[in-house]
Design a protein around this motif. Sequence first.
Motif, mmCIF file in Angstrom:
data_model
loop_
_atom_site.group_PDB
_atom_site.id
_atom_site.type_symbol
_atom_site.label_atom_id
_atom_site.label_comp_id
_atom_site.label_asym_id
_atom_site.label_seq_id
_atom_site.Cartn_x
_atom_site.Cartn_y
_atom_site.Cartn_z
ATOM 1 N N TYR A 45 13.538 -1.306 -3.054
ATOM 2 C CA TYR A 45 13.049 -0.226 -2.189
ATOM 3 C C TYR A 45 13.111 1.128 -2.891
ATOM 4 N N PHE A 46 13.991 1.260 -3.847
ATOM 5 C CA PHE A 46 14.016 2.467 -4.675
ATOM 6 C C PHE A 46 12.681 2.599 -5.435
ATOM 7 N N PHE A 47 12.225 1.494 -6.026
ATOM 8 C CA PHE A 47 10.931 1.507 -6.718
ATOM 9 C C PHE A 47 9.781 1.691 -5.731
ATOM 10 N N LEU A 48 9.891 1.063 -4.565
ATOM 11 C CA LEU A 48 8.838 1.190 -3.549
ATOM 12 C C LEU A 48 8.697 2.635 -3.093
ATOM 13 N N MET A 49 9.825 3.336 -2.961
ATOM 14 C CA MET A 49 9.788 4.747 -2.565
ATOM 15 C C MET A 49 9.033 5.587 -3.608
ATOM 16 N N HIS A 50 9.299 5.324 -4.884
ATOM 17 C CA HIS A 50 8.596 6.066 -5.932
ATOM 18 C C HIS A 50 7.121 5.676 -6.001
ATOM 19 N N LEU A 51 6.809 4.415 -5.708
ATOM 20 C CA LEU A 51 5.405 4.000 -5.661
ATOM 21 C C LEU A 51 4.664 4.746 -4.555
ATOM 22 N N ALA A 52 5.301 4.882 -3.399
ATOM 23 C CA ALA A 52 4.701 5.623 -2.289
ATOM 24 C C ALA A 52 4.474 7.091 -2.667
ATOM 25 N N LEU B 175 -13.333 10.193 4.851
ATOM 26 C CA LEU B 175 -12.385 10.477 3.778
ATOM 27 C C LEU B 175 -11.184 11.265 4.279
ATOM 28 N N LEU B 176 -11.440 12.265 5.113
ATOM 29 C CA LEU B 176 -10.343 13.073 5.658
ATOM 30 C C LEU B 176 -9.403 12.202 6.486
ATOM 31 N N SER B 177 -9.970 11.305 7.285
ATOM 32 C CA SER B 177 -9.154 10.402 8.101
ATOM 33 C C SER B 177 -8.318 9.481 7.223
ATOM 34 N N LEU B 178 -8.959 8.881 6.200
ATOM 35 C CA LEU B 178 -8.247 7.977 5.294
ATOM 36 C C LEU B 178 -7.148 8.720 4.534
ATOM 37 N N TYR B 179 -7.454 9.953 4.132
ATOM 38 C CA TYR B 179 -6.473 10.750 3.387
ATOM 39 C C TYR B 179 -5.249 11.054 4.248
ATOM 40 N N MET B 180 -5.467 11.454 5.492
ATOM 41 C CA MET B 180 -4.352 11.767 6.388
ATOM 42 C C MET B 180 -3.519 10.512 6.689
ATOM 43 N N ILE B 181 -4.194 9.377 6.898
ATOM 44 C CA ILE B 181 -3.482 8.123 7.170
ATOM 45 C C ILE B 181 -2.631 7.729 5.962
ATOM 46 N N THR B 182 -3.224 7.857 4.760
ATOM 47 C CA THR B 182 -2.508 7.488 3.537
ATOM 48 C C THR B 182 -1.283 8.368 3.326
ATOM 49 N N LEU B 183 -1.440 9.676 3.510
ATOM 50 C CA LEU B 183 -0.301 10.587 3.367
ATOM 51 C C LEU B 183 0.800 10.254 4.365
ATOM 52 N N THR C 17 4.391 8.757 3.236
ATOM 53 C CA THR C 17 5.527 9.621 3.587
ATOM 54 C C THR C 17 6.503 8.872 4.488
ATOM 55 N N MET C 18 5.961 8.069 5.395
ATOM 56 C CA MET C 18 6.797 7.271 6.294
ATOM 57 C C MET C 18 7.678 6.306 5.500
ATOM 58 N N ILE C 19 7.102 5.642 4.479
ATOM 59 C CA ILE C 19 7.874 4.709 3.655
ATOM 60 C C ILE C 19 9.000 5.446 2.921
ATOM 61 N N ILE C 20 8.693 6.628 2.381
ATOM 62 C CA ILE C 20 9.708 7.415 1.667
ATOM 63 C C ILE C 20 10.856 7.783 2.602
ATOM 64 N N LEU C 21 10.524 8.259 3.799
ATOM 65 C CA LEU C 21 11.552 8.676 4.760
ATOM 66 C C LEU C 21 12.383 7.491 5.235
ATOM 67 N N ILE C 22 11.733 6.353 5.473
ATOM 68 C CA ILE C 22 12.453 5.162 5.935
ATOM 69 C C ILE C 22 13.444 4.683 4.884
ATOM 70 N N VAL C 23 12.982 4.602 3.633
ATOM 71 C CA VAL C 23 13.852 4.131 2.548
ATOM 72 C C VAL C 23 15.023 5.096 2.344
ATOM 73 N N LYS C 24 14.757 6.400 2.426
ATOM 74 C CA LYS C 24 15.815 7.395 2.224
ATOM 75 C C LYS C 24 16.834 7.398 3.362
ATOM 76 N N SER C 25 16.387 7.074 4.568
ATOM 77 C CA SER C 25 17.261 7.236 5.741
ATOM 78 C C SER C 25 18.035 5.974 6.100
ATOM 79 N N ASP C 26 17.576 4.804 5.660
ATOM 80 C CA ASP C 26 18.218 3.553 6.069
ATOM 81 C C ASP C 26 19.088 3.003 4.934
ATOM 82 N N PRO C 27 20.416 2.925 5.119
ATOM 83 C CA PRO C 27 21.301 2.395 4.067
ATOM 84 C C PRO C 27 21.008 0.941 3.710
ATOM 85 N N VAL C 28 20.437 0.180 4.644
ATOM 86 C CA VAL C 28 20.102 -1.224 4.382
ATOM 87 C C VAL C 28 19.094 -1.335 3.247
ATOM 88 N N LEU C 29 18.250 -0.317 3.103
ATOM 89 C CA LEU C 29 17.192 -0.334 2.094
ATOM 90 C C LEU C 29 17.629 0.326 0.781
#
Length: 313
Positions: free
Chosen positions: A59-66, A30-38, A42-54
Amino acid sequence: MEENATILSGFILVGFTEMHQFHFLIFAVLLSLYMITLMTNTMIILIVKSDPVLNTPMYFFLMHLAFLEACYMSVIIPKLLENLMVKPNVISFLGCAVQMFLFLFFGVAECFLLAAMAVDRYVAICCPLRYTTIMSRNICWKMVTGSYICGTVVGLVHTTVTFRLPFCGVFINHFFCEVQPLLELVCGNTFQNELQVIGIALMAIMLPFLLIILSYIGIIFTIIRMPVLQSRYKAFSTCSSHLIVVVLFYGTASSMYLKPKSSYSPPVDKLLSFSYTVVTPLLNPIIYSLRNKEIQASLRKVVHIVVKIVIPL
């Protein structure tokens, strides 16, 4: 005397007592799955926020889903990890109420956000020339805010009504404070409360699900009418990830909430709850990142930048 003190102070979460000999293994997994999920969300949120292409509604909705997935899982897993290692598995009355509210808030908000994502795909495929006008930034924010408001209302109503009921027991046969297991502890006839749970679940689960179905009926008819096979494939590929996530989330959640208390089975329902609190938040970012070329391209950019910083030429 000890039981009365427990009743006043809170509940005891039974958790996975039938597998007590595997608690260390369950904790590690569970701890491993939790860390991977976080990390993945978090990676999806940062990617969407940092890349103007997205910088698009999808991707705005995808960021909120993440964001919702990370918060949704964080409401359950830390307490579960604690209970696997600490005995007795006590959760305070207030702590249980807060956990239930947050769980319902993030879960219902995700239901409506998935519906908003379906509407976004419908407009993109069925009304491509008016897409940027219809799905403006202002409309996207209103749809996301509406999702959070629906989550707040359902969470407050369910939690307030449930915790005003008299409880005749302290042992919750579950690994967190979910509505159905708590109704098992209510004194007397709970028929009206079951109707309330099913009624609100119909609104919170089936209403957005109906919107998703209607959106995809329109999408399917539009795809069928496309003359070029490649256009059909491209249109369907933009929806396939969302469809997989919808089936995973709604399939398990509806099987838990759209049924009477008489059919409640702790082993089965723990497995269902585990599916939509642990498995789905883990799979969603993987589904979106593995099946999305733009996310993959942005991830490669980020990795390339990090490598250049860590290992300068």
